[in-house]
Design an enzyme around this catalytic site. Sequence first.
Site, mmCIF file in Angstrom:
data_model
loop_
_atom_site.group_PDB
_atom_site.id
_atom_site.type_symbol
_atom_site.label_atom_id
_atom_site.label_comp_id
_atom_site.label_asym_id
_atom_site.label_seq_id
_atom_site.Cartn_x
_atom_site.Cartn_y
_atom_site.Cartn_z
ATOM 1 N N LYS A 1 -3.969 12.209 -1.357
ATOM 2 C CA LYS A 1 -6.172 12.055 -1.249
ATOM 3 C C LYS A 1 -6.296 14.112 -1.006
ATOM 4 C CE LYS A 1 -6.286 7.991 0.349
ATOM 5 N NZ LYS A 1 -6.786 7.892 1.384
ATOM 6 N N SER B 1 0.408 -1.144 -0.089
ATOM 7 C CA SER B 1 -0.245 -0.271 0.151
ATOM 8 C C SER B 1 0.888 1.029 0.022
ATOM 9 C CB SER B 1 -0.834 -0.114 1.427
ATOM 10 O OG SER B 1 -0.217 -0.073 2.538
ATOM 11 N N LEU B 2 -0.053 2.723 -0.291
ATOM 12 C CA LEU B 2 0.965 3.730 -0.055
ATOM 13 C C LEU B 2 0.761 4.944 1.266
ATOM 14 C CD1 LEU B 2 -0.258 4.799 -3.673
ATOM 15 C CD2 LEU B 2 1.917 3.272 -2.764
ATOM 16 N N CYS C 1 -25.882 2.159 31.728
ATOM 17 C CA CYS C 1 -26.095 1.778 33.221
ATOM 18 C C CYS C 1 -26.193 2.891 34.848
ATOM 19 C CB CYS C 1 -24.823 0.998 33.773
ATOM 20 S SG CYS C 1 -23.151 1.944 34.225
ATOM 21 N N LYS D 1 -6.170 8.592 -8.758
ATOM 22 C CA LYS D 1 -6.321 7.461 -7.728
ATOM 23 C C LYS D 1 -7.203 7.022 -7.740
ATOM 24 C CE LYS D 1 -5.272 5.765 -3.297
ATOM 25 N NZ LYS D 1 -6.794 5.329 -2.207
ATOM 26 N N GLU E 1 -0.615 9.779 -11.278
ATOM 27 C CA GLU E 1 -1.851 9.164 -11.572
ATOM 28 C C GLU E 1 -2.981 9.385 -10.609
ATOM 29 O OE1 GLU E 1 -0.339 5.199 -11.088
ATOM 30 O OE2 GLU E 1 1.035 5.551 -12.578
#
Length: 775
Positions: A327, A91-92, A424, A127, A125
Amino acid sequence: MTESPVADLSREAAEAELARLARALARHDALYYQGDAPEISDADYDALRRRHADIEARFPELVKPDSPSQRVGAGISEAFAEVRHGVPMLSLDNAFSDDEVRDFAARIARFLKLPGEELIAFVAEPKIDGLSASLLYVDGVLEVGATRGDGRSGEDVTANLRTLGEARIPSRLKGSGWPARVEVRGEVYAPTDAFTAFNAAAEAEGRRSYANPRNFAAGSLRQKNPAITAGRPLNFFAYAWGEPAEGFSETQAGALEKLAEWGFPTNPRSVRVEGAEGLLQVYRALEADRATLGYDIDGVVYKVDRLDLQARLGFVARSPRWAIAHKFPAQQATTVLEGIDIQVGRTGSLTPVARLAPVTVGGVVVRNATLHNEDEIARKDVRIGDTVVLQRAGDVIPQIVAVVPERRPADALPFAFPTHCPACGSEAVREEGEARRRCTGGLICPAQIVERLKHFVGRKAFDIEGLGEKQLVAFHERGWIREPADIFRLARDKEQLTALRAEDGYGETSVANLVAGIEARRTIALERLIFALGIREIGEQTSLLLAREFETWDSFDAAGREAAAGLPSAAWTALANAPGVSARMLALMAEATPPEADPWLDAPLDQKIALALPTLAAPARRALAGLAGDWDGLRRLLVIARDEGPSETLGRIAGVSGVGPVAARAVAEFFHEPHNRTVVEALVAELSGVLPAARPQTDTPVAGKTVVFTGSLERFTRDEARARAEALGAKVSGSVSRKTDYLVAGPGAGSKLAEAHKHGVTVLSEDDWLTLTGG
């Protein structure tokens, strides 16, 4: 949630937190990769991974072979045959800001020792938000297609991948020049218009719909019946390869051209650029065009273009140094907050959840959103009835970003966070530095009980054979086990045991074994009993220290009750935790008797403090003056220090070497709850005896010595090694220093071994250690 700084963690706390994080990451990996049903955002998942990595960096001796840092994805489903990848599918790492991208490019330049003015070429690229797949071609013919799985092995979905058609995944490679054995990798995805149409038709017909295109693609590809996959609108982009490891081009861009020549669709928005600014230009262009691409992307992937430089850069743990994923920010919408519900987690944490008027965000209908904790509610001033800005962080889990103040109803009131558990009724306390309140109900809280019982019967607690999570859940649901004492009551309840055989398929032997396992634990060591209670901050080692200090259960029980009766006030706790306040300062303040009137009207307050506290150092006087503000404020602080501090018993618990005030207060708070005391009394009544803790030996070759264990121990587990060393009177440390006497090194020993040689520490093999200690 605000976490304690990694630098402040003890080794025991770090070990416990790593275990907790590993369980959480494993669960979320399984939800994402196997269940196609993620529950948290990419950002929250990344935060968990970062926290885990930071702790492992601080305590490298705690890194285990099965650590999340050593694996990718999740295990494969038993519904599919296993396929071993020729080269692991890693993974990255992620970047979320422009500065992180610039840092990425700068790190590569430093690693390669390139001149500052030389720009590195990258391929950027889109994602794709889909499911990774690997296609093995032998002599140009598709042989096996697999999912990524855990990065080393995936699921055999060859038949399903073939249904995508020749234009997407060729059964035979086109052109020429391909290696005899080549593993092509890419992403299976669903076009957004086809996904929307499928969901609309499914909902109209009462069939299952999917939350987003990624889940749709994953669920479609992982069907046991390829005919179902064939009816789903799936596409494929190729972007990488596994075998041959040396590649078939000199550059990433050239490799993409080769893949296209062989018949694979490659993304037309992939582009070669130079330097960090070139990457950011691509990112901004794709972000602006995101909604019009026709498929979901959640960021941009940057890869060093030259493959020889990729080889030089290599890998770090589960990620390549030469690539990173940048991201996108989450998508947003506005809606109305209709209510705030408080959820109680399995460890007692109270989490506020916003109830929303349904709204669509990024193609998903959202009805609830996380509010994180009470500070977040106060900081954003979120009120019931507010119109709020909602976003799906990482395009998965929703969260409230802000309030739209001009739309606030006139009667909207600030939210009052509960001080008692809604499940509770126990007190919900918030420790200094904690972001969330936690229910103190522990052993009686219905939201926590199964998790607490799992801890109670665990290997380091009562270690009851044959009573695992499955049995605890089943017995609890039937009302047979609601508290620890019920476990021992069950062992002598013939009526329930008969029902157990009839309803659960237990034979007489298995029932007899279960009863024997329970009966064998009616006598328990004091340290195991303390640990089994699941008191916050009281781990295995602290339990042992307390057991050695108090020797008997009656003594520890009495100390806990006395400490509970003498818990310090909130005002004293705030004073004790104030910046610049030390234990010595508090002790001096508690003994001071200042004059009623201000003794020196015109003097600065720190000089007046010198009259009342003559032995207090000048920096401490200045800190106290800042807290007090004036003479009357000082008098109030002195009264608090004298009258509202902890009891002597709490101080005794805190004074046990290796325990400290945080753990002592946790013991006091546990015993402060009447129902906790009732549950413990019932449990102890079921026991035959509580054994005192074994004292460490003082006449062994390693008594008083400091020992560090490192590497992959083969002759014993790390826990066994620690317990044995401590029983022999040694002190076990997590780091090597000049004060270390022995380093016991197993296979794979790394930095600690180098530190030992540096400081002249005696290095032992496992066999050497066993010989030294008498084995």
